[in-house]
Design an enzyme around this catalytic site. Structure first.
Site, PDB file in Angstrom:
ATOM      1  N   ASP A 154       0.972  -7.482 103.078  1.00  0.00           N
ATOM      2  CA  ASP A 154       0.985  -6.433 102.064  1.00  0.00           C
ATOM      3  C   ASP A 154       1.134  -5.033 102.657  1.00  0.00           C
ATOM      4  OD1 ASP A 154       0.501  -8.537 100.381  1.00  0.00           O
ATOM      5  OD2 ASP A 154      -1.505  -7.926  99.803  1.00  0.00           O
ATOM      6  N   GLU A 208       3.425  -9.508  92.960  1.00  0.00           N
ATOM      7  CA  GLU A 208       2.480 -10.391  92.274  1.00  0.00           C
ATOM      8  C   GLU A 208       1.336  -9.619  91.615  1.00  0.00           C
ATOM      9  OE1 GLU A 208       0.596 -13.091  94.979  1.00  0.00           O
ATOM     10  OE2 GLU A 208      -0.087 -11.506  96.313  1.00  0.00           O
TER      11      GLU A 208
END
EC number: 2.7.1.90
Length: 404
Positions: A152, A267
């Site tokens: 991330d 997501e």
């Protein structure tokens, strides 16, 4: 001088750096301090609590270079928060009435560990910080040096976390194949869901890598396989807000003209709206030991599919997720270089009794240093002012505004 003994563990989700980081640590200690004993706790903090470990033999040292070729973790991962006593008891990691931090500290003391390397994301390293603070307060002399792993790229104040570059590149290669599904049926909507709970960096970087990968493709005029079919039409991140109906009108024009639409979605995009929608319907939202919403139960890609497929009059729609494919890859060249620099600093810091997390410190001019544990935290948003992100969005012709 007390005899040195080094332990290492990997924890949290996978990233394309764990195997190489473990191999790098073994190689570096073997090069500069071959007399130091090395062990690895299996499956992260779980192995530390349960006393599951791997003794690093001479043969394993000699073969450590092989680990750079692989993804995954050669010593195993798990998600365990040492300060969440109830969860540790529930999972059978400690007994009722035991303090997991104390159990972990006593295991390290019993094993004679003087340096502990943790390779993980913000949860792993904040757990390591809790452990280091507990050990310090209870008189046990242990140096804890973390290395920042997460696809991330969302850890404060670290400029670039290990594995993120590779995940973007591999995610782009994944979608290069998936994009050909556009040719399977008219009026097709393809959604590429990319990992990124709070941070859209990976989704944006994967989109950029995909554009770079396909921009020089050669096509044969007259056939349906062309640049338009390979294009991305929309990009949605946790940091951006969009008008659903305005976007639907823009995308429907594309669908009507070309017969296909491609969306890249983090997501964590629109997660608050989705959670609120589910809770309003009376659904209980599941969370992990760290209090995070379990994203696999939210299914952001399906939410986008449900809404946009109807608004675009799509005859066929699908969600394809590159997450597990991308995060399990071996490290690419750029990440291997980053891993090596962080490994060298981690070993140096361990031997010099400097605890913290290695990384390029954004608050100190991007200098590579061992950053103090209290300054490490997750949830760093993607910087929407990044010039390359503006180039991506200009290419897409998509309007958006920052959420904050």
């Amino acid at each position: 001088m007390a005899k040195q003994k080094v332990a290492m563990l990997t924890a949290g989700g996978l990233a394309p750096c764990l195997s190489s980081a473990v191999g790098g640590l073994i190689e570096r200690y073997t090069d500069i301090a071959p007399e130091i004993e090395l062990v690895a706790y299996k499956s992260g903090f779980r192995g530390l609590l349960m006393d599951y470990k791997i003794e690093i033999t001479q043969q394993m040292r000699e073969k450590a270079h092989v680990l750079h070729r692989y993804g995954g973790s050669p010593i195993g991962n798990s998600r365990v928060k040492l300060t969440n006593t109830a969860d540790c008891v529930k999972r059978g990691l400690v007994k009722e009435g035991e303090n997991p931090l104390r159990v972990a500290a006593e295991r390290l003391a019993a094993d004679g560990i003087t340096i502990l390397h943790t390779i993980g994301g913000d949860d792993t390293n904040t757990t390591a910080a809790d452990l280091a603070a507990y050990l310090g307060a209870n008189g046990y002399n242990l140096t804890v040096v973390g290395m920042p792993k997460t696809v991330d790229n969302d850890v404060y104040p670290i400029k670039q976390t290990l594995g993120a570059w590779t995940a973007a590149e591999v995610g782009a290669r994944f979608f290069d194949h998936v994009s050909n599904e556009q040719s399977a049926s008219p009026r097709t909507l393809v959604i590429h869901e990319v990992m990124g709970r709070h941070c859209g960096w990976l989704t944006a970087a994967t989109a950029r890598a995909y554009m770079q990968l396909t921009k020089n493709n050669e096509y044969v005029d007259g056939f349906m396989m062309n640049q338009e079919l390979k294009n991305i039409d929309g990009l949605y991140l946790p940091e951006t807000h969009f008008d659903m109906h305005a976007e639907a009108a823009r995308l429907k024009d594309i669908m009507d003209r070309t017969g296909f639409v491609t969306l890249f979605v983090s997501e964590g995009a629109c997660m608050e709206e989705i959670v609120a929608e589910r809770e309003a319907a009376g659904e209980e939202i599941k969370r992990d030991a760290f209090g995070h919403v379990k994203l696999d139960t939210i299914n952001v890609g399906n939410w986008f599919q449900k809404h946009f497929a109807k608004l675009l009059d799509a005859d066929r729609s699908m969600v394809q997720k590159s997450g597990y494919y991308a995060r399990s890859a071996p490290a690419n060249y750029d990440d291997l270089r980053l891993i090596q620099s962080m490994v060298d600093l981690a070993v140096e810091s361990g031997l010099n009794k400097i605890s913290g997390v290695t990384g390029h410190d954004e608050d100190q001019g991007g200098r590579l240093r061992t950053i103090e544990f209290p300054r490490i935290r997750g949830g760093k948003p993607f910087d929407l002012s990044s010039p390359w992100f503006k180039e991506v969005m200009d290419y897409l012709g998509q309007k958006y505004r920052p959420i904050n």
